[in-house]
Design a protein around this motif. Sequence first.
Motif, short mmCIF file in Angstrom:
data_model
loop_
_atom_site.label_atom_id
_atom_site.label_comp_id
_atom_site.label_asym_id
_atom_site.label_seq_id
_atom_site.Cartn_x
_atom_site.Cartn_y
_atom_site.Cartn_z
N THR A 366 0.83 -1.20 0.00
CA THR A 366 0.00 0.00 0.00
C THR A 366 0.86 1.25 0.00
O THR A 366 1.95 1.29 0.61
N LEU A 367 0.42 2.27 -0.70
CA LEU A 367 1.03 3.59 -0.58
C LEU A 367 0.56 4.19 0.74
O LEU A 367 -0.64 4.19 1.02
N PRO A 368 1.46 4.69 1.58
CA PRO A 368 1.01 5.30 2.83
C PRO A 368 0.01 6.42 2.56
O PRO A 368 0.15 7.19 1.60
N ALA A 369 -0.99 6.52 3.42
CA ALA A 369 -2.03 7.54 3.25
C ALA A 369 -1.43 8.94 3.19
O ALA A 369 -1.93 9.81 2.47
N THR A 370 -0.34 9.16 3.93
CA THR A 370 0.30 10.49 3.90
C THR A 370 0.82 10.82 2.51
O THR A 370 0.73 11.97 2.06
N ASP A 371 1.34 9.81 1.80
CA ASP A 371 1.84 10.04 0.42
C ASP A 371 0.68 10.28 -0.54
O ASP A 371 0.77 11.12 -1.45
N THR A 372 -0.41 9.53 -0.36
CA THR A 372 -1.60 9.76 -1.18
C THR A 372 -2.11 11.18 -0.98
O THR A 372 -2.45 11.88 -1.95
N ALA A 373 -2.17 11.61 0.27
CA ALA A 373 -2.65 12.97 0.57
C ALA A 373 -1.74 14.02 -0.05
O ALA A 373 -2.22 15.01 -0.62
N GLN A 374 -0.44 13.80 0.02
CA GLN A 374 0.49 14.76 -0.56
C GLN A 374 0.31 14.87 -2.07
O GLN A 374 0.32 15.96 -2.64
N ILE A 381 -6.37 19.10 -4.87
CA ILE A 381 -7.55 18.55 -4.22
C ILE A 381 -7.44 18.74 -2.71
O ILE A 381 -6.42 18.40 -2.11
N ALA A 382 -8.48 19.29 -2.10
CA ALA A 382 -8.51 19.42 -0.64
C ALA A 382 -8.49 18.03 -0.01
O ALA A 382 -9.23 17.14 -0.42
N THR A 383 -7.63 17.86 0.99
CA THR A 383 -7.29 16.51 1.44
C THR A 383 -7.34 16.36 2.94
O THR A 383 -7.03 17.29 3.68
N ARG A 384 -7.76 15.16 3.40
CA ARG A 384 -7.63 14.76 4.80
C ARG A 384 -7.18 13.31 4.82
O ARG A 384 -7.15 12.64 3.78
N ILE A 385 -6.85 12.81 5.99
CA ILE A 385 -6.42 11.42 6.16
C ILE A 385 -7.36 10.75 7.16
O ILE A 385 -7.76 11.37 8.15
N ALA A 386 -7.71 9.49 6.89
CA ALA A 386 -8.54 8.71 7.82
C ALA A 386 -7.86 7.38 8.10
O ALA A 386 -7.03 6.90 7.32
N ALA A 387 -8.26 6.79 9.20
CA ALA A 387 -7.68 5.50 9.58
C ALA A 387 -8.11 4.38 8.64
O ALA A 387 -7.36 3.45 8.39
N ASP A 388 -9.34 4.48 8.12
CA ASP A 388 -9.85 3.44 7.23
C ASP A 388 -11.06 3.97 6.48
O ASP A 388 -11.49 5.12 6.68
N ALA A 389 -11.63 3.13 5.61
CA ALA A 389 -12.76 3.57 4.78
C ALA A 389 -13.97 3.90 5.64
O ALA A 389 -14.71 4.85 5.33
#
Length: 422
Positions: A366-374, A381-389
């Motif tokens: 998996t790509l880390p969520a932090t990298d996806t957000a970046q 795109i306005a972005t946030r991070i969540a623990a899961d779906a």
Amino acid sequence: MTTSDAILARLMALHPKVIDLSLDRMHRLLAALGHPERAIPPVIHIAGTNGKGSTQAMIRAGLEAGGARVHAYTSPHLAQFRERIRLAGSLIADDALADLLAQVEAANDGQPITFFEITTAAAFLAFARTPADYTLLEVGLGGRLDATNVIDAPRLTVITPVSIDHTQYLGETLPLIAAEKAGIIKPRIPVIIGPQQDDALQVIEARAMGLSAPIIAHGQHWMVQAERDGMIFQDDHGLWDLPRPNLIGPHQIQNAGTALAALRALGATDAQAHAAVTRAEWPARMQRLRHGPLVDLAQGAELWLDGGHNPAGGLALAATLDTMPARPTHLVCGMLNTKDIAGYLRPLASHAASLTAIDIPGEPNTLPATDTAQAAQSVGIATRIAADAAQAVATIAASEPGARILICGSLYLAGRILRDNG
């Protein structure tokens, strides 16, 4: 854990790499099994970057509408491995799968072989032992050195649109990737060519001409287009005036055209053509989720799922959103670390009210969520991070109850979602 799951876990450990493109190990194992690939029903072999699965699903729907018994092989699976092997119209039973896996494991005798290669051999063994009229065979990766490319004389080969993906295995340029896909073309066997960029088309046609393989190419020998509320397919044999595909998105009209060209080459009737575009089923391709825990968390917001994961998939998804009723669209995105995430997200930037980045649960790549957000922020795109779906869906639904929530970015993520919400 089922018996087949236990065997599959052992098979994963037979090779240090997940992907190691070569046909040598496959030829060795098939010889040990008595060459089942030589005994399977006539093969339609399908390669391409995008649209392979949808095209195969439409070909299967058309053939089955004519009464044909059809085997089908696809990858990856979404919720269960046995989704990859369909015998004469039905998914393989788990006990039958376990027996086959045990046989190929014994025949392999502990020698190095990739998971995809040994499980493809199991599929060939199943196909050879079960009577059918056709075998639809989807390439796993590339074509030339893919484990499925051991069929000497298929009935047809099909190449869906080729674009940039898997560059670490197939090459950095479109012509190099197209050359790998064109590796499935066989001497004097007709090849159906879906819509292609010019650089890819030149390579594919050159390969076909060098092998005296009859070419049936989009834009030359057949065409397809949207027409009012339906679609038109036309070739030298005539015209089919059909409904829009039941698979959602304008790109599915192109996939339908490729499927219809293949069906025409197989002598399909008008009724079979109609069935191809109206009866095909292919999950996680702009699929509306209607039950399950995530739907409950959505609290009335629309919940959708799409497994596209490369720049061409992002473009197709954006074009699909263009055709849907206007409402705020919030993305929940998880991707593999091998993908061009900015390339995938860039076409979606103008459609997304926000993106919530998540890891793909249970996926080591998996790509880390932090990298996806970046990456999402880099394309605006306005972005946030969540623990899961679940957390992502609940947060979006609470802030905007009338939203459209689209879970996207990976078939592996889609599979995790469908196990609980399919």
